[in-house]
Design a protein around this motif. Structure first.
Motif, PDB file in Angstrom:
ATOM      1  N   SER A 165      11.939  95.234  21.985  1.00  0.00           N
ATOM      2  CA  SER A 165      12.753  94.747  20.873  1.00  0.00           C
ATOM      3  C   SER A 165      13.795  93.778  21.393  1.00  0.00           C
ATOM      4  O   SER A 165      14.112  93.773  22.589  1.00  0.00           O
ATOM      5  CB  SER A 165      13.434  95.929  20.164  1.00  0.00           C
ATOM      6  OG  SER A 165      14.269  95.464  19.115  1.00  0.00           O
ATOM      7  N   GLY A 167      16.814  93.873  20.075  1.00  0.00           N
ATOM      8  CA  GLY A 167      18.073  94.521  19.719  1.00  0.00           C
ATOM      9  C   GLY A 167      17.890  96.024  19.667  1.00  0.00           C
ATOM     10  O   GLY A 167      16.823  96.521  19.292  1.00  0.00           O
ATOM     11  N   LEU A 168      18.917  96.760  20.053  1.00  0.00           N
ATOM     12  CA  LEU A 168      18.825  98.224  20.023  1.00  0.00           C
ATOM     13  C   LEU A 168      18.648  98.755  18.611  1.00  0.00           C
ATOM     14  O   LEU A 168      18.133  99.857  18.410  1.00  0.00           O
ATOM     15  CB  LEU A 168      20.089  98.838  20.659  1.00  0.00           C
ATOM     16  CG  LEU A 168      20.172  98.767  22.179  1.00  0.00           C
ATOM     17  CD1 LEU A 168      21.564  99.192  22.646  1.00  0.00           C
ATOM     18  CD2 LEU A 168      19.118  99.660  22.813  1.00  0.00           C
ATOM     19  N   GLU A 169      19.095  97.986  17.617  1.00  0.00           N
ATOM     20  CA  GLU A 169      18.957  98.416  16.232  1.00  0.00           C
ATOM     21  C   GLU A 169      17.549  98.172  15.687  1.00  0.00           C
ATOM     22  O   GLU A 169      17.275  98.409  14.508  1.00  0.00           O
ATOM     23  CB  GLU A 169      19.991  97.713  15.346  1.00  0.00           C
ATOM     24  CG  GLU A 169      19.762  96.234  15.133  1.00  0.00           C
ATOM     25  CD  GLU A 169      20.235  95.347  16.274  1.00  0.00           C
ATOM     26  OE1 GLU A 169      20.240  94.110  16.099  1.00  0.00           O
ATOM     27  OE2 GLU A 169      20.580  95.882  17.353  1.00  0.00           O
ATOM     28  N   PRO A 171      15.587  95.337  15.050  1.00  0.00           N
ATOM     29  CA  PRO A 171      15.365  94.388  13.941  1.00  0.00           C
ATOM     30  C   PRO A 171      13.887  94.105  13.762  1.00  0.00           C
ATOM     31  O   PRO A 171      13.123  94.090  14.717  1.00  0.00           O
ATOM     32  CB  PRO A 171      16.137  93.138  14.404  1.00  0.00           C
ATOM     33  CG  PRO A 171      16.261  93.280  15.879  1.00  0.00           C
ATOM     34  CD  PRO A 171      16.332  94.739  16.160  1.00  0.00           C
ATOM     35  N   ARG A 174      12.352  97.976  12.155  1.00  0.00           N
ATOM     36  CA  ARG A 174      12.833  98.851  11.081  1.00  0.00           C
ATOM     37  C   ARG A 174      12.232  98.427   9.741  1.00  0.00           C
ATOM     38  O   ARG A 174      11.841  99.266   8.926  1.00  0.00           O
ATOM     39  CB  ARG A 174      14.361  98.817  11.011  1.00  0.00           C
ATOM     40  CG  ARG A 174      15.050  99.606  12.105  1.00  0.00           C
ATOM     41  CD  ARG A 174      16.551  99.690  11.893  1.00  0.00           C
ATOM     42  NE  ARG A 174      17.193  98.393  12.031  1.00  0.00           N
ATOM     43  CZ  ARG A 174      17.736  97.710  11.036  1.00  0.00           C
ATOM     44  NH1 ARG A 174      17.716  98.195   9.807  1.00  0.00           N
ATOM     45  NH2 ARG A 174      18.314  96.537  11.255  1.00  0.00           N
ATOM     46  N   ARG A 184      12.710 105.293   8.462  1.00  0.00           N
ATOM     47  CA  ARG A 184      13.198 104.606   9.655  1.00  0.00           C
ATOM     48  C   ARG A 184      12.376 105.036  10.862  1.00  0.00           C
ATOM     49  O   ARG A 184      11.947 106.196  10.949  1.00  0.00           O
ATOM     50  CB  ARG A 184      14.673 104.925   9.906  1.00  0.00           C
ATOM     51  CG  ARG A 184      15.622 104.376   8.854  1.00  0.00           C
ATOM     52  CD  ARG A 184      17.052 104.818   9.143  1.00  0.00           C
ATOM     53  NE  ARG A 184      17.520 104.310  10.412  1.00  0.00           N
ATOM     54  CZ  ARG A 184      18.127 103.134  10.576  1.00  0.00           C
ATOM     55  NH1 ARG A 184      18.337 102.347   9.527  1.00  0.00           N
ATOM     56  NH2 ARG A 184      18.527 102.743  11.759  1.00  0.00           N
ATOM     57  N   GLN A 188      13.041 104.961  20.690  1.00  0.00           N
ATOM     58  CA  GLN A 188      13.930 104.147  21.506  1.00  0.00           C
ATOM     59  C   GLN A 188      13.084 103.048  22.140  1.00  0.00           C
ATOM     60  O   GLN A 188      12.004 103.331  22.661  1.00  0.00           O
ATOM     61  CB  GLN A 188      14.602 104.977  22.605  1.00  0.00           C
ATOM     62  CG  GLN A 188      15.637 105.966  22.110  1.00  0.00           C
ATOM     63  CD  GLN A 188      16.873 105.256  21.568  1.00  0.00           C
ATOM     64  OE1 GLN A 188      17.279 104.223  22.082  1.00  0.00           O
ATOM     65  NE2 GLN A 188      17.449 105.810  20.518  1.00  0.00           N
TER      66      GLN A 188
END
Length: 266
Positions: A165, A167-169, A171, A174, A184, A188
């Protein structure tokens, strides 16, 4: 571009002309009075109109090609705009960044327009719908692609894979999960890398899988370095052209928007 004493003299002269204080002074800062706010509100449109008129006049009277400043994601510019720069009837100055970063460029008037994946609300900014990207799961060419009759099993298998990824969120990942599993993702990322081209390079060398836009996969797919997993399962991503409302009628903004639109048909 003034020294503090010179600015103080100008401000004192302006307050004398108006006949009222424009700021309340404290030990650490200056706070505008209601009269100061009113003066600012009245003067700003006049100053902006003067700047726009001056800029338009300079562009008409200057024989050189007009300049437009564009900000976008680096991957989009490299894949979609760079190969077609010859068709632009103007000089392009480019900046790159994430959606919030390039919006700041626009608000600070460091660029004339942006191509962004997020139409973030901001005062004085207008957005036009531009195009839709399609993101697909991309994997190394020898990566397994088992068939599943149960959506939960498929989701569980995907969660167990090494995801890359930017970004850790997570993007886009998700969004893919919400689109296909209505939840969701519970994972990780194996690696977090700064841009999509770096992600693609890592995938080609077996580091894992990720979601990438189809427009940047041509060469990698043709040479057999990667493949699309479950290609019918995609996730769309809308792109927008953003610009300052006060600049919507500037010649370079209008011309740049038309040039960007022409990319879609070429």
């Amino acid at each position: 571009m003034m020294t503090q004493p010179a600015m103080s003299q100008h401000l004192a002269a302006l307050e004398a002309e108006v006949g009222e204080p424009l700021f309340t002074r404290t030990s650490r800062k200056m706070v505008p009075t209601e009269r100061g706010k009113d003066l600012y509100t009245r003067l700003v449109p006049l100053i902006e109109a003067l700047e726009e008129t001056t800029l338009s006049f300079k562009m008409v009277s200057t024989p050189a090609l007009p300049v437009v400043r564009i900000a976008s994601a680096q991957e989009f510019f490299r894949e979609r705009i760079s190969p077609r720069l010859a068709s632009f009837s103007m000089r392009v100055i480019a900046r790159f960044g994430t959606a919030p970063v390039i919006l700041d460029f626009l608000l600070e008037e460091k660029v004339d327009l942006i191509v962004t994946s997020q139409n973030l609300a901001a005062p004085g900014v207008e957005y036009l719908s531009y195009m839709r990207e399609e993101f697909v799961i991309v994997a190394p060419s020898d990566f397994p692609e088992p068939a599943f009759s149960d959506v939960q099993e498929w989701e569980s298998w995907l969660c167990s894979q090494p995801w890359l990824s930017y970004g850790l969120e997570l993007p886009i990942i998700r969004r893919f999960w919400r689109e296909h599993f209505q939840k969701r993702p519970q994972m990780q990322p194996a690696h977090v890398l700064p841009d999509l081209h770096t992600l693609l390079r890592a995938i080609e060398h077996g580091a894992g899988i990720s979601l990438l836009p189809t427009y940047m996969l041509g060469s990698s797919l043709q040479t057999g370095k990667t493949k699309m997993l479950y290609p019918s399962c995609t996730v769309p991503n809308e792109l927008y052209i953003g610009f300052l409302i006060k600049n919507r009628n500037l010649p370079q903004v209008k011309t740049a928007i038309e040039s960007l639109k022409s990319i879609l048909t070429s």
